[in-house]
Design a protein around this motif. Structure first.
Motif, PDB file in Angstrom:
ATOM      1  N   LEU A 233      40.920 -37.112 -78.823  1.00 50.65           N
ATOM      2  CA  LEU A 233      39.489 -36.974 -79.046  1.00 50.65           C
ATOM      3  C   LEU A 233      39.141 -36.471 -80.440  1.00 50.65           C
ATOM      4  CD1 LEU A 233      38.537 -35.419 -75.579  1.00 50.65           C
ATOM      5  CD2 LEU A 233      38.799 -37.818 -76.221  1.00 50.65           C
ATOM      6  N   GLY A 234      40.133 -36.115 -81.229  1.00 53.45           N
ATOM      7  CA  GLY A 234      39.873 -35.637 -82.579  1.00 53.45           C
ATOM      8  C   GLY A 234      39.103 -34.332 -82.623  1.00 53.45           C
ATOM      9  N   ASP A 235      39.313 -33.468 -81.636  1.00 49.34           N
ATOM     10  CA  ASP A 235      38.565 -32.213 -81.533  1.00 49.34           C
ATOM     11  C   ASP A 235      39.217 -31.143 -82.402  1.00 49.34           C
ATOM     12  OD1 ASP A 235      37.187 -29.947 -80.835  1.00 49.34           O
ATOM     13  OD2 ASP A 235      37.276 -30.292 -78.671  1.00 49.34           O
ATOM     14  N   ALA A 236      38.589 -30.814 -83.509  1.00 51.78           N
ATOM     15  CA  ALA A 236      39.139 -29.832 -84.454  1.00 51.78           C
ATOM     16  C   ALA A 236      39.019 -28.399 -83.955  1.00 51.78           C
ATOM     17  CB  ALA A 236      38.436 -29.957 -85.798  1.00 51.78           C
ATOM     18  N   ASP A 237      38.369 -28.206 -82.798  1.00 51.31           N
ATOM     19  CA  ASP A 237      38.174 -26.860 -82.264  1.00 51.31           C
ATOM     20  C   ASP A 237      38.993 -26.608 -81.005  1.00 51.31           C
ATOM     21  OD1 ASP A 237      36.681 -24.370 -82.682  1.00 51.31           O
ATOM     22  OD2 ASP A 237      35.752 -24.808 -80.735  1.00 51.31           O
ATOM     23  N   ALA A 238      39.714 -27.606 -80.524  1.00 53.39           N
ATOM     24  CA  ALA A 238      40.422 -27.498 -79.243  1.00 53.39           C
ATOM     25  C   ALA A 238      41.600 -26.533 -79.372  1.00 53.39           C
ATOM     26  CB  ALA A 238      40.908 -28.872 -78.788  1.00 53.39           C
ATOM     27  N   LEU A 239      41.437 -25.353 -78.831  1.00 55.44           N
ATOM     28  CA  LEU A 239      42.430 -24.292 -78.937  1.00 55.44           C
ATOM     29  C   LEU A 239      43.281 -24.263 -77.676  1.00 55.44           C
ATOM     30  CD1 LEU A 239      43.306 -21.911 -80.791  1.00 55.44           C
ATOM     31  CD2 LEU A 239      41.720 -20.471 -79.484  1.00 55.44           C
ATOM     32  N   SER A 240      44.603 -24.288 -77.835  1.00 55.10           N
ATOM     33  CA  SER A 240      45.524 -24.354 -76.690  1.00 55.10           C
ATOM     34  C   SER A 240      45.716 -22.972 -76.061  1.00 55.10           C
ATOM     35  CB  SER A 240      46.862 -24.941 -77.132  1.00 55.10           C
ATOM     36  OG  SER A 240      46.705 -26.252 -77.611  1.00 55.10           O
ATOM     37  N   VAL A 241      44.672 -22.496 -75.409  1.00 57.44           N
ATOM     38  CA  VAL A 241      44.749 -21.215 -74.710  1.00 57.44           C
ATOM     39  C   VAL A 241      45.715 -21.348 -73.538  1.00 57.44           C
ATOM     40  CG1 VAL A 241      43.442 -19.495 -73.412  1.00 57.44           C
ATOM     41  CG2 VAL A 241      42.397 -20.637 -75.391  1.00 57.44           C
ATOM     42  N   GLY A 242      46.609 -20.384 -73.415  1.00 56.11           N
ATOM     43  CA  GLY A 242      47.624 -20.450 -72.370  1.00 56.11           C
ATOM     44  C   GLY A 242      48.973 -20.908 -72.871  1.00 56.11           C
ATOM     45  N   ASP A 243      49.059 -21.223 -74.158  1.00 58.44           N
ATOM     46  CA  ASP A 243      50.341 -21.622 -74.738  1.00 58.44           C
ATOM     47  C   ASP A 243      51.305 -20.430 -74.730  1.00 58.44           C
ATOM     48  OD1 ASP A 243      51.526 -23.964 -76.630  1.00 58.44           O
ATOM     49  OD2 ASP A 243      52.175 -22.005 -77.354  1.00 58.44           O
ATOM     50  N   TYR A 244      52.574 -20.729 -74.523  1.00 57.55           N
ATOM     51  CA  TYR A 244      53.571 -19.671 -74.369  1.00 57.55           C
ATOM     52  C   TYR A 244      53.730 -18.827 -75.630  1.00 57.55           C
ATOM     53  CZ  TYR A 244      57.816 -17.578 -72.374  1.00 57.55           C
ATOM     54  OH  TYR A 244      58.747 -16.700 -71.857  1.00 57.55           O
ATOM     55  N   HIS A 245      53.530 -19.438 -76.810  1.00 59.15           N
ATOM     56  CA  HIS A 245      53.779 -18.733 -78.070  1.00 59.15           C
ATOM     57  C   HIS A 245      52.566 -18.610 -78.981  1.00 59.15           C
ATOM     58  CE1 HIS A 245      58.068 -18.794 -77.247  1.00 59.15           C
ATOM     59  NE2 HIS A 245      58.041 -20.106 -77.118  1.00 59.15           N
ATOM     60  N   LEU A 246      51.525 -19.404 -78.760  1.00 55.28           N
ATOM     61  CA  LEU A 246      50.483 -19.539 -79.770  1.00 55.28           C
ATOM     62  C   LEU A 246      49.750 -18.235 -80.086  1.00 55.28           C
ATOM     63  CD1 LEU A 246      48.983 -21.413 -81.669  1.00 55.28           C
ATOM     64  CD2 LEU A 246      47.381 -21.919 -79.814  1.00 55.28           C
ATOM     65  N   ALA A 247      49.354 -17.472 -79.079  1.00 52.10           N
ATOM     66  CA  ALA A 247      48.589 -16.250 -79.343  1.00 52.10           C
ATOM     67  C   ALA A 247      49.378 -15.280 -80.223  1.00 52.10           C
ATOM     68  CB  ALA A 247      48.192 -15.581 -78.027  1.00 52.10           C
ATOM     69  N   ASN A 248      50.647 -15.065 -79.898  1.00 53.90           N
ATOM     70  CA  ASN A 248      51.476 -14.182 -80.716  1.00 53.90           C
ATOM     71  C   ASN A 248      51.643 -14.732 -82.129  1.00 53.90           C
ATOM     72  OD1 ASN A 248      52.063 -11.871 -79.259  1.00 53.90           O
ATOM     73  ND2 ASN A 248      53.775 -12.804 -78.183  1.00 53.90           N
ATOM     74  N   TYR A 249      51.762 -16.047 -82.237  1.00 55.72           N
ATOM     75  CA  TYR A 249      51.906 -16.664 -83.555  1.00 55.72           C
ATOM     76  C   TYR A 249      50.668 -16.401 -84.411  1.00 55.72           C
ATOM     77  CZ  TYR A 249      52.149 -20.255 -87.158  1.00 55.72           C
ATOM     78  OH  TYR A 249      52.141 -20.918 -88.366  1.00 55.72           O
ATOM     79  N   VAL A 250      49.489 -16.629 -83.844  1.00 58.53           N
ATOM     80  CA  VAL A 250      48.245 -16.417 -84.587  1.00 58.53           C
ATOM     81  C   VAL A 250      48.086 -14.948 -84.948  1.00 58.53           C
ATOM     82  CG1 VAL A 250      45.728 -16.463 -84.396  1.00 58.53           C
ATOM     83  CG2 VAL A 250      47.076 -18.427 -83.620  1.00 58.53           C
TER      84      VAL A 250
END
Length: 306
Positions: A233-250
């Protein structure tokens, strides 16, 4: 072998092809996506008109060219500019952080792609639910090789076109088992395949409505819907909430914090709407490191032995 359709265009924004499509392929051995030795991008797709193989390259004057073969060639070249971020508008993006400012400057050609093929993006996203990437890509390769069709045209190596939704819906339980896919994920794919036409309509909906329609399918949550929106969909705002590593990475990349929850991430990135996914891609493209992984890692679970 002459292409069945060709389109040449000049993007309105600087476009780094490799960087833009980096997350569309599913592993180095994805039989539907890859780069040829000459640098051209090859992708296959199953359009409403039939299968197609696409070759995308850059001309000497900087223009981009898509050549396509197969029954779906005309449809494929029509969607090529969007595939390379032609519908992406980064003009309102404000980095607002030294790391992001540097990443944005160095990777100005990063665009958010839009394949327009919702179900094609959905199946591998479902396969990636709650398993490590290596396991998910192996399952994807197995199933596409078993049930996909030979790609049309002079592909640089053996390539395949993804199965149709009807074919996905008819895969027997033992084949899912051989592919290492547990009953919950296979059931989600089959359920989605039965409403694939309705899901394809998401490409014409506003982001919130598209997410709601995707999540109406049992087994599809916020993470899976975001992964589809980022690609199809080309959504530049779609944040993968619930990802195993993403929150800690950010948290580590932007604030030097190693224990960042999903709630922390959502709150911290609020001011970057509607470009939160763009921010994540810029951090990844820039090679910004995440925290050292000292805690438990997601385990490889071999569902074939269960």
């Amino acid at each position: 072998m002459a292409p069945d359709a060709t389109l040449t265009w000049r993007p309105r924004h600087a476009t780094d092809v490799r960087l833009t499509v980096a997350r569309l392929g599913r592993g180095a051995s994805d039989p539907t996506h890859g780069f040829a030795p000459d640098g051209a991008l090859w992708r296959t797709t199953l359009t409403s008109d039939g299968p197609a193989s696409m070759r995308i390259s850059r001309d000497g004057d900087g223009a981009l060219r898509c050549q396509a073969w197969g029954q779906g060639a005309d449809a494929a070249v029509t969607t090529a500019p969007a595939l390379l971020g032609g519908d992406d508008d980064p003009s309102s993006f404000e980095p607002g952080h030294p790391v992001i400012t540097d990443a944005h400057r160095r990777h100005a050609g990063l665009r958010i792609p839009k394949t327009g093929r919702v179900f094609e993006a959905l199946v591998p996203a479902i396969l990636e639910q709650k398993v490590i990437t290596l396991q998910a890509t192996a399952s994807w390769r197995h199933l596409v090789r078993r049930y996909g069709s030979v790609a049309p045209g002079p592909t640089p190596g053996p390539m395949l076109v993804v199965p149709s939704p009807r074919t996905w819906a008819m895969i027997p339980s033992w084949e899912w088992h051989k592919a290492g896919v547990d009953p919950q994920r296979s059931r989600t794919v089959v359920t989605a395949a039965r409403v694939a036409d309705r899901l394809e309509e998401c490409s014409q909906l506003a982001p919130a409505a598209a997410e709601a329609r995707l999540r109406a399918v049992p087994g599809i949550g916020v993470w899976t819907a975001a992964e589809v929106a980022q690609r199809a969909l080309g959504d530049a705002d779609a944040l993968s909430v619930g990802d195993y590593h993403l929150a800690n990475y950010v948290g580590h990349a932007l604030y030097g914090r190693d224990r960042f929850s999903d709630e922390d991430m959502v709150q911290a990135l609020e001011s970057w709407r509607p470009h939160r996914y763009r921010l994540v891609r810029l951090l990844q493209a820039h090679g910004v490191p995440g925290p050292a992984r000292r805690g438990p890692r997601m385990e490889f679970v071999d569902h074939r032995s269960r």
